[in-house]
Design a protein around this motif. Structure first.
Motif, PDB file in Angstrom:
ATOM      1  N   GLY A 117       7.481   2.548  12.239  1.00  0.00           N
ATOM      2  CA  GLY A 117       7.897   1.475  11.344  1.00  0.00           C
ATOM      3  C   GLY A 117       7.395   0.107  11.743  1.00  0.00           C
ATOM      4  N   LEU A 118       6.329   0.046  12.536  1.00  0.00           N
ATOM      5  CA  LEU A 118       5.784  -1.236  12.977  1.00  0.00           C
ATOM      6  C   LEU A 118       4.745  -1.779  11.998  1.00  0.00           C
ATOM      7  CD1 LEU A 118       5.458  -0.447  16.789  1.00  0.00           C
ATOM      8  CD2 LEU A 118       7.277  -1.707  15.622  1.00  0.00           C
ATOM      9  N   VAL A 119       4.246  -0.923  11.110  1.00  0.00           N
ATOM     10  CA  VAL A 119       3.394  -1.350   9.994  1.00  0.00           C
ATOM     11  C   VAL A 119       3.867  -0.620   8.746  1.00  0.00           C
ATOM     12  CG1 VAL A 119       1.377  -1.827  11.455  1.00  0.00           C
ATOM     13  CG2 VAL A 119       1.652   0.445  10.409  1.00  0.00           C
ATOM     14  N   ASP A 120       3.450  -1.113   7.592  1.00  0.00           N
ATOM     15  CA  ASP A 120       3.877  -0.512   6.320  1.00  0.00           C
ATOM     16  C   ASP A 120       3.068   0.719   5.951  1.00  0.00           C
ATOM     17  OD1 ASP A 120       5.856  -2.606   5.149  1.00  0.00           O
ATOM     18  OD2 ASP A 120       4.153  -3.799   5.851  1.00  0.00           O
ATOM     19  N   ILE A 121       1.757   0.682   6.252  1.00  0.00           N
ATOM     20  CA  ILE A 121       0.854   1.723   5.759  1.00  0.00           C
ATOM     21  C   ILE A 121      -0.150   2.069   6.845  1.00  0.00           C
ATOM     22  CG2 ILE A 121      -1.015   2.219   4.111  1.00  0.00           C
ATOM     23  CD1 ILE A 121       0.406   0.375   2.113  1.00  0.00           C
ATOM     24  N   VAL A 122      -0.471   3.363   6.961  1.00  0.00           N
ATOM     25  CA  VAL A 122      -1.616   3.806   7.738  1.00  0.00           C
ATOM     26  C   VAL A 122      -2.563   4.505   6.771  1.00  0.00           C
ATOM     27  CG1 VAL A 122      -0.445   5.961   8.412  1.00  0.00           C
ATOM     28  CG2 VAL A 122      -2.408   5.129   9.741  1.00  0.00           C
ATOM     29  N   PHE A 123      -3.852   4.273   6.922  1.00  0.00           N
ATOM     30  CA  PHE A 123      -4.831   4.835   5.981  1.00  0.00           C
ATOM     31  C   PHE A 123      -6.207   4.871   6.648  1.00  0.00           C
ATOM     32  CE2 PHE A 123      -5.775   0.431   5.648  1.00  0.00           C
ATOM     33  CZ  PHE A 123      -7.026   0.293   5.058  1.00  0.00           C
TER      34      PHE A 123
END
Length: 315
Positions: A117-123
């Motif tokens: 939950g440290l960033v919104d999105i991984v891609f």
């Protein structure tokens, strides 16, 4: 006015102009321009280089943070144009009014940041779910996927000196050593084989390291997207001769294991992930229907950031 004073004045003005031009050039170097057209309206967004990564639409108070990795030709911080997936991600979210912050990390770290939950999105993310339920959330996998966008193929690659094999029979992997990128997921079948120790796994940081392992015969096969293997070697800092020698020692096995669309994976530990998912899916649909997604892909295919002195033998 004496000639001496005039010369000093001209010199001072010249220095001011050079300083201004230098500042402008530096500013341009730290920006990235992305253009998209929806409903007949063309929008141009200018990103800036930050200490952490890249930021677009900085005036917006709707802030999202994305983690990614270098995965050329789809996305790469080392590419002069950063790749079409980078540009698409920024355009999709800016079209929905978000401030977009994109940071590059090794893939395993990018996934960890999203899962915690440290960033919104991984891609970009593969889909290795056993079902098509995009809303499935578990404590073991606190990520949900967006709708898909175009990706590539998953293939097995071996050394050119290996016996003739076909990839349609995965028993060729039994008791073998397979190189993979740390943190990657593949097909459900491949993942199950990993979990049940049908073959041994050696992890690498990226595809270039996998290619080196394969050429050194430290592994029997490497697994991934052939385009990524090609580009990882081609845009590396190796000499042209070294690049050619690496690629010529690889053999692509047919057929490919899977056609892999790509996804954005959203962290369910972020407070507004559901509205973000809705916005992202809506934007993906609009870009797809309008032809903008394909335009990003086509433009990247014709844009070359490098000009090799020799022609390589592609996979």
């Amino acid at each position: 006015m004496s000639v001496q004073i005039l010369l000093k004045t001209l010199l001072f003005i010249s220095l001011l102009i050079l300083t201004s031009l230098s500042a402008i050039a530096k500013s341009i170097d730290n920006t990235l321009t992305i253009e998209y057209t929806l409903a007949g309206k063309t929008t141009i967004i200018i990103g800036e280089k930050t200490k952490q990564g890249y930021r677009f639409n900085k005036s917006s108070t709707k802030v999202v943070h994305l983690a990614t990795t270098s995965w050329p030709p789809y996305i790469s911080e080392g590419n002069c144009n950063k790749g079409w997936v980078f540009k698409l991600a920024a355009a999709l979210l800016v079209s929905k009014g978000y401030q977009v912050n994109i940071n590059f990390y090794p893939w395993a770290r990018s996934k960890m940041l999203a899962e915690q939950g440290l960033v919104d999105i991984v891609f970009p993310q593969y889909d290795n779910r056993k079902t098509n339920n995009a809303e499935t959330v578990t404590t073991n996998n606190p990520l949900v996927l967006s709708d898909p966008f175009p990706g590539g193929t998953l293939s097995l690659i071996t050394h050119k000196d290996s016996a003739a094999l076909k990839a349609d029979d995965l028993t060729i992997l039994y008791n073998k050593v397979v190189g993979v990128v740390r943190g990657n997921n593949y097909t459900v079948e491949i993942n199950n084989m990993v979990n049940t120790h049908i073959f041994s796994v050696v992890e690498a940081v990226d595809e270039l390291q996998l290619v080196r392992m394969m050429v050194a015969k430290r592994v029997d096969f490497i697994l991934g997207d052939r385009k990524v293997f090609n580009h990882s070697v081609t845009i590396s800092k190796l000499s042209d001769t070294e690049k050619r020698d690496l690629l010529q020692q690889l053999k692509l096995l047919e057929p490919s294991l899977a056609e892999h669309p790509l996804f954005f994976a959203l962290s369910t530990k972020r407070p507004h992930w559901q509205s973000l998912q809705t916005d992202l899916n809506d934007a993906l649909q609009r870009f797809k229907v309008s032809g903008e997604t394909q335009r990003f892909i086509d433009k990247n295919a014709t844009f070359r950031c490098y000009q090799p002195e020799i022609e390589y033998t592609p996979l």
